[in-house]
Scaffold this active site. Structure first.
Site, PDB file in Angstrom:
ATOM      1  CB  ALA A 122     -25.984  70.778  35.059  1.00 13.08           C
ATOM      2  CG  ASN A 180     -20.652  75.168  40.799  1.00 18.55           C
ATOM      3  OD1 ASN A 180     -19.975  76.144  41.102  1.00 18.55           O
ATOM      4  ND2 ASN A 180     -20.336  73.944  41.184  1.00 18.55           N
ATOM      5  CG  HIS A 210     -30.586  70.703  37.566  1.00 18.99           C
ATOM      6  ND1 HIS A 210     -30.117  70.825  38.854  1.00 18.99           N
ATOM      7  CD2 HIS A 210     -29.594  70.101  36.883  1.00 18.99           C
ATOM      8  CE1 HIS A 210     -28.901  70.331  38.937  1.00 18.99           C
ATOM      9  NE2 HIS A 210     -28.552  69.871  37.747  1.00 18.99           N
TER      10      HIS A 210
HETATM   11  N1  LIG Z   1     -21.764  75.061  36.519  1.00 21.35           N
HETATM   12  C1  LIG Z   1     -22.275  73.830  36.520  1.00 21.35           C
HETATM   13  O1  LIG Z   1     -23.403  73.598  36.071  1.00 21.35           O
HETATM   14  C2  LIG Z   1     -21.472  72.709  37.045  1.00 21.35           C
HETATM   15  C3  LIG Z   1     -20.245  72.898  37.662  1.00 21.35           C
HETATM   16  N2  LIG Z   1     -19.516  71.834  38.108  1.00 21.35           N
HETATM   17  C4  LIG Z   1     -18.231  72.090  38.756  1.00 21.35           C
HETATM   18  O2  LIG Z   1     -17.188  71.844  37.822  1.00 21.35           O
HETATM   19  C5  LIG Z   1     -15.984  71.572  38.528  1.00 21.35           C
HETATM   20  C6  LIG Z   1     -15.264  70.384  37.891  1.00 21.35           C
HETATM   21  O3  LIG Z   1     -16.100  69.260  37.907  1.00 21.35           O
HETATM   22  P1  LIG Z   1     -15.504  67.790  37.667  1.00 21.35           P
HETATM   23  O4  LIG Z   1     -14.617  67.774  36.499  1.00 21.35           O
HETATM   24  O5  LIG Z   1     -16.654  66.858  37.711  1.00 21.35           O
HETATM   25  O6  LIG Z   1     -14.639  67.620  39.005  1.00 21.35           O
HETATM   26  P2  LIG Z   1     -13.542  66.520  39.350  1.00 21.35           P
HETATM   27  O7  LIG Z   1     -13.563  66.383  40.823  1.00 21.35           O
HETATM   28  O8  LIG Z   1     -13.715  65.307  38.510  1.00 21.35           O
HETATM   29  O9  LIG Z   1     -12.162  67.194  38.897  1.00 21.35           O
HETATM   30  C7  LIG Z   1     -11.632  68.337  39.505  1.00 21.35           C
HETATM   31  C8  LIG Z   1     -10.180  68.479  39.048  1.00 21.35           C
HETATM   32  O10 LIG Z   1      -9.702  69.744  39.453  1.00 21.35           O
HETATM   33  C9  LIG Z   1      -8.398  69.571  40.001  1.00 21.35           C
HETATM   34  N3  LIG Z   1      -8.090  70.686  40.896  1.00 21.35           N
HETATM   35  C10 LIG Z   1      -8.688  71.020  42.066  1.00 21.35           C
HETATM   36  N4  LIG Z   1      -8.131  72.125  42.578  1.00 21.35           N
HETATM   37  C11 LIG Z   1      -7.161  72.510  41.702  1.00 21.35           C
HETATM   38  C12 LIG Z   1      -6.238  73.578  41.667  1.00 21.35           C
HETATM   39  N5  LIG Z   1      -6.193  74.496  42.630  1.00 21.35           N
HETATM   40  N6  LIG Z   1      -5.411  73.658  40.624  1.00 21.35           N
HETATM   41  C13 LIG Z   1      -5.422  72.741  39.630  1.00 21.35           C
HETATM   42  N7  LIG Z   1      -6.273  71.701  39.593  1.00 21.35           N
HETATM   43  C14 LIG Z   1      -7.137  71.598  40.628  1.00 21.35           C
HETATM   44  C15 LIG Z   1      -8.437  68.210  40.671  1.00 21.35           C
HETATM   45  O11 LIG Z   1      -7.112  67.738  40.803  1.00 21.35           O
HETATM   46  P3  LIG Z   1      -6.486  67.000  42.077  1.00 21.35           P
HETATM   47  O12 LIG Z   1      -6.233  65.605  41.586  1.00 21.35           O
HETATM   48  O13 LIG Z   1      -5.232  67.761  42.337  1.00 21.35           O
HETATM   49  O14 LIG Z   1      -7.489  67.072  43.194  1.00 21.35           O
HETATM   50  C16 LIG Z   1      -9.216  67.434  39.597  1.00 21.35           C
HETATM   51  O15 LIG Z   1      -8.352  67.032  38.566  1.00 21.35           O
HETATM   52  C17 LIG Z   1     -16.407  71.345  39.995  1.00 21.35           C
HETATM   53  O16 LIG Z   1     -16.178  72.529  40.728  1.00 21.35           O
HETATM   54  C18 LIG Z   1     -17.898  71.134  39.888  1.00 21.35           C
HETATM   55  O17 LIG Z   1     -18.573  71.459  41.086  1.00 21.35           O
HETATM   56  C19 LIG Z   1     -19.948  70.557  37.920  1.00 21.35           C
HETATM   57  C20 LIG Z   1     -21.152  70.327  37.317  1.00 21.35           C
HETATM   58  C21 LIG Z   1     -22.020  71.372  36.886  1.00 21.35           C
HETATM   59  O1  LIG Z   2     -23.937  68.800  37.296  1.00 20.57           O
HETATM   60  C1  LIG Z   2     -24.986  69.160  37.858  1.00 20.57           C
HETATM   61  O2  LIG Z   2     -26.093  68.601  37.633  1.00 20.57           O
HETATM   62  C2  LIG Z   2     -25.011  70.341  38.767  1.00 20.57           C
HETATM   63  C3  LIG Z   2     -23.830  70.526  39.617  1.00 20.57           C
HETATM   64  O3  LIG Z   2     -23.137  69.606  39.993  1.00 20.57           O
HETATM   65  C4  LIG Z   2     -23.526  71.891  40.025  1.00 20.57           C
HETATM   66  O4  LIG Z   2     -24.262  72.806  39.652  1.00 20.57           O
HETATM   67  O5  LIG Z   2     -22.522  72.094  40.743  1.00 20.57           O
END
Ligand SMILES: NC(=O)C1=CN([C@@H]2O[C@H](COP(=O)(O)OP(=O)(O)OC[C@H]3O[C@@H](n4cnc5c(N)ncnc54)[C@H](OP(=O)(O)O)[C@@H]3O)[C@@H](O)[C@H]2O)C=CC1
Ligand SMILES: O=C([O-])CC(=O)C(=O)O
Length: 259
Positions: A122, A180, A210
């Site tokens: 992000a 993250n 951010h």
């Molecule tokens: N690097 C960055 O800048 C950012 C990182 N992120 C991260 O990205 C990730 C995904 O975000 P987002 O799509 O919004 O999250 P969501 O909560 O919408 O989706 C997460 C999915 O992962 C599944 N899941 C969780 N654990 C497991 C597992 N062990 N095996 C298989 N599936 C699993 C969940 O399924 P179930 O239905 O089984 O719970 C759900 O389908 C998060 O960790 C978030 O913090 C987000 C934004 C920015």
């Molecule tokens: O999506 C964003 O703005 C940031 C976020 O959630 C993350 O870094 O985990």
């Protein structure tokens, strides 16, 4: 390139729409690893993917690379096995704040000759930070994140409130679904203990903001982004999902910008 995704939430849906529904020229998602097949059964007919709950069968399916879109725990438990068989793209980069895991991942990637790609998520400006840090002359990196209050805290507030101030290491411990970005910033720059973070819950905004400040021998740089959220999960910025797509598109390119 055939892709396997771990997780089926907001980011996974974005990728399934942009890659499979819109018939991406070079990319195709063929396998999705989930915890509960029944919950996600509709994905099979909607996007022509196969669902897996068995990691080894998922990894042995017809995929070239794995994209993690799940959470930090999934990275911790699944990534070591993934890297023995495939390259990986991670979005829950916060998992790598765990130094032991980072070392294990790095060792496995070398031993099995697989790459781990960390999209910028992000935020932006990581190319600048990496270049500036190459000689070890960056002295300060700070991140101020503002998110809609309801993404961060349960209580109702009327005024913006700083809910965290400290190192990136502590930020990801306390806010694993929101910080993250602080870890990818740390890994690109001066490290998890030296990167400072402030997190503000703001009841008056509906976007994820951010602001990054970098100071070093090169001079000073600031980078600000006001992110539209993903409708399915407002905690997650649209750009985070786009950054995975950008990473996947760049993997196959022979001319790389800023690389
Ligand atoms: N690097 C960055 O800048 C950012 C990182 N992120 C991260 O990205 C990730 C995904 O975000 P987002 O799509 O919004 O999250 P969501 O909560 O919408 O989706 C997460 C999915 O992962 C599944 N899941 C969780 N654990 C497991 C597992 N062990 N095996 C298989 N599936 C699993 C969940 O399924 P179930 O239905 O089984 O719970 C759900 O389908 C998060 O960790 C978030 O913090 C987000 C934004 C920015
Ligand atoms: O999506 C964003 O703005 C940031 C976020 O959630 C993350 O870094 O985990």
């Amino acid at each position: 390139m055939n892709i396997g995704i771990i997780g089926a939430g907001a980011i996974a849906h974005f990728l399934l729409e942009k890659i499979n529904r819109h018939r991406h020229e070079n990319l195709r998602i063929s396998s999705v690893f989930v915890r509960n097949k029944e919950k996600y059964r509709l994905l099979e007919s909607a996007y022509g993917v196969s669902l897996y709950t068995d990691l080894e069968k998922f990894l042995d399916s017809d995929i070239d690379l794995v994209v993690e879109t799940a959470n930090i725990d999934a990275v911790k438990t699944l990534l070591p096995s993934v890297l023995k068989k495939k390259d990986a793209v991670l979005i829950s980069v916060g998992a790598l704040a765990d130094e032991a895991l980072l070392t294990e991942i790095s060792d496995l990637a070398h031993a099995y000759k697989h790459n781990v790609h960390l999209p910028s998520g992000a935020i932006g400006g990581l190319d600048l930070l990496q270049n500036a840090h190459a000689l070890g002359t960056v002295t300060s990196v700070s991140l101020t994140t503002r998110k809609p209050a309801r993404s961060l805290i349960e209580e109702d507030i009327d005024e913006a409130k700083t809910v965290f101030e400290g190192t990136a290491m502590e930020a990801i411990r306390q806010f694993p679904k929101n910080m993250n970005v602080s870890i990818v910033l740390s890994l690109a720059g001066i490290g998890i203990e030296k990167t400072s973070v402030r997190l503000v819950a703001d009841p008056h905004i509906d976007k994820n903001m951010h602001h990054v400040e970098v100071i070093g021998d090169f001079g000073e740089a600031t980078f600000s982004i006001t992110n539209n959220p993903l409708p399915e999960n407002p905690k997650t910025s649209y750009l985070a999902a786009m950054s995975i797509l950008g990473t996947l598109e760049r993997i196959g390119q022979k001319i790389r910008i800023g690389g």
